[in-house]
Design an enzyme around this catalytic site. Structure first.
Site, PDB file in Angstrom:
ATOM      1  N   CYS A   1      16.128   7.524  -9.534  1.00  0.00           N
ATOM      2  CA  CYS A   1      16.746   6.853  -8.386  1.00  0.00           C
ATOM      3  C   CYS A   1      17.497   5.609  -8.840  1.00  0.00           C
ATOM      4  O   CYS A   1      18.569   5.289  -8.296  1.00  0.00           O
ATOM      5  CB  CYS A   1      15.699   6.493  -7.340  1.00  0.00           C
ATOM      6  SG  CYS A   1      15.073   7.952  -6.472  1.00  0.00           S
TER       7      CYS A   1
ATOM      8  N   GLU B   1      15.208   7.229  -1.874  1.00  0.00           N
ATOM      9  CA  GLU B   1      16.459   6.507  -2.154  1.00  0.00           C
ATOM     10  C   GLU B   1      17.609   7.493  -2.312  1.00  0.00           C
ATOM     11  O   GLU B   1      18.729   7.251  -1.846  1.00  0.00           O
ATOM     12  CB  GLU B   1      16.335   5.683  -3.447  1.00  0.00           C
ATOM     13  CG  GLU B   1      15.127   4.774  -3.498  1.00  0.00           C
ATOM     14  CD  GLU B   1      13.895   5.453  -4.098  1.00  0.00           C
ATOM     15  OE1 GLU B   1      13.601   6.600  -3.734  1.00  0.00           O
ATOM     16  OE2 GLU B   1      13.232   4.814  -4.921  1.00  0.00           O
TER      17      GLU B   1
HETATM   18  O1  LIG Z   1      11.370   6.115  -6.340  1.00  0.00           O
HETATM   19  C1  LIG Z   1      10.623   6.942  -5.781  1.00  0.00           C
HETATM   20  N1  LIG Z   1      11.011   7.543  -4.619  1.00  0.00           N
HETATM   21  C2  LIG Z   1      10.303   8.534  -4.036  1.00  0.00           C
HETATM   22  O2  LIG Z   1      10.691   9.048  -2.978  1.00  0.00           O
HETATM   23  N2  LIG Z   1       9.139   8.953  -4.638  1.00  0.00           N
HETATM   24  C3  LIG Z   1       8.378  10.037  -4.038  1.00  0.00           C
HETATM   25  C4  LIG Z   1       8.403  11.338  -4.804  1.00  0.00           C
HETATM   26  C5  LIG Z   1       7.065  11.940  -4.455  1.00  0.00           C
HETATM   27  O3  LIG Z   1       7.161  12.633  -3.201  1.00  0.00           O
HETATM   28  C6  LIG Z   1       6.177  10.724  -4.295  1.00  0.00           C
HETATM   29  C7  LIG Z   1       5.422  10.353  -5.541  1.00  0.00           C
HETATM   30  O4  LIG Z   1       4.264  11.115  -5.563  1.00  0.00           O
HETATM   31  P1  LIG Z   1       3.040  10.749  -6.518  1.00  0.00           P
HETATM   32  O5  LIG Z   1       2.761   9.251  -6.318  1.00  0.00           O
HETATM   33  O6  LIG Z   1       1.913  11.602  -6.029  1.00  0.00           O
HETATM   34  O7  LIG Z   1       3.491  11.051  -7.922  1.00  0.00           O
HETATM   35  O8  LIG Z   1       7.029   9.642  -3.970  1.00  0.00           O
HETATM   36  C8  LIG Z   1       8.692   8.351  -5.771  1.00  0.00           C
HETATM   37  C9  LIG Z   1       9.377   7.322  -6.333  1.00  0.00           C
HETATM   38  C10 LIG Z   1       8.878   6.551  -7.495  1.00  0.00           C
HETATM   39  O9  LIG Z   1       8.083   7.283  -8.303  1.00  0.00           O
HETATM   40 ZN   LIG Z   2      13.031   8.219  -7.309  1.00  0.00          ZN
END
Ligand SMILES: O=c1[nH]c(=O)n([C@H]2C[C@H](O)[C@@H](COP(=O)(O)O)O2)cc1CO
Ligand SMILES: [Zn+2]
EC number: 3.5.4.33
Length: 174
Positions: free
Chosen positions: A118, A89
């Site tokens: 975000c 986002e």
């Molecule tokens: O709102 C988000 N937007 C977003 O891009 N992410 C991304 C960050 C990380 O690369 C991944 C989350 O990794 P993990 O589920 O292994 O903690 O997703 C994670 C979230 C929500 O946690």
């Molecule tokens: Zn985020």
């Protein structure tokens, strides 16, 4: 209108995908660019005129070579991916090349419910609505804080279920 549910009497095709399906399909396509092995996230920002303003996915900043930074998690903050990745986002907002004023009242389609960081960014640029697919962190403190921020800022959110098939993937290297 003709008896045919797929087109009108004038021949216009009716069984087109909805705007929700269209914008979420773009977010899903963006998600497939993510190098994160555990969670891939895509985001697509659309305005009220059904125009796409920007797209993003979770990844390291462009100038940072993602071959040399960790994609796992670790107790050592220097080795933890979360400290190097820009969220989908946030990237969608940052990728926009027009005036941020254009994002006021827009809808963000995102494949994972926004984290609280975000949520703050989306609130601050005046996003009006969040449409999401998955919410796997709903029961965490982060999920609760995020909902609190969105609720307090008057940003509505709703889940959609979209069934799309996009490409085969797996070939891209950069
Ligand atoms: O709102 C988000 N937007 C977003 O891009 N992410 C991304 C960050 C990380 O690369 C991944 C989350 O990794 P993990 O589920 O292994 O903690 O997703 C994670 C979230 C929500 O946690
Ligand atoms: Zn985020």
């Amino acid at each position: 209108m003709s008896d045919d549910l797929h087109q009108t009497s004038s021949g216009k095709r009716l069984d087109v995908i909805s705007w929700d399906e269209f914008f979420m399909s773009v977010a899903i396509a963006a998600q497939r660019r993510s190098k994160d092995p555990n969670t891939q996230v895509g985001a697509c920002i659309a305005n009220t005129n059904h125009r796409i303003l920007s797209v993003g996915y979770n990844g390291t900043p462009s100038a940072l070579n993602d071959d040399f930074f960790p994609w796992g998690t670790s107790d050592d903050p220097l080795q933890d991916k979360h400290n190097y990745v820009v969220h989908a986002e946030a990237n969608a907002v940052l990728n926009y090349r027009g005036s941020l004023k254009d994002l006021e009242g827009s809808t963000v389609y995102v494949t994972l419910f926004p984290c609280h960081d975000c949520a703050k960014i989306l609130a601050q640029v005046g996003v009006g609505e969040v449409v999401y697919l998955d919410n796997k962190y709903a029961d965490t403190d982060d999920g609760r804080i995020s909902r609190r921020i969105l609720d307090s800022c008057g940003i509505s959110y709703r889940q959609v279920i979209v069934d799309v098939q996009i490409g085969t993937g797996g070939q891209a290297r950069q």
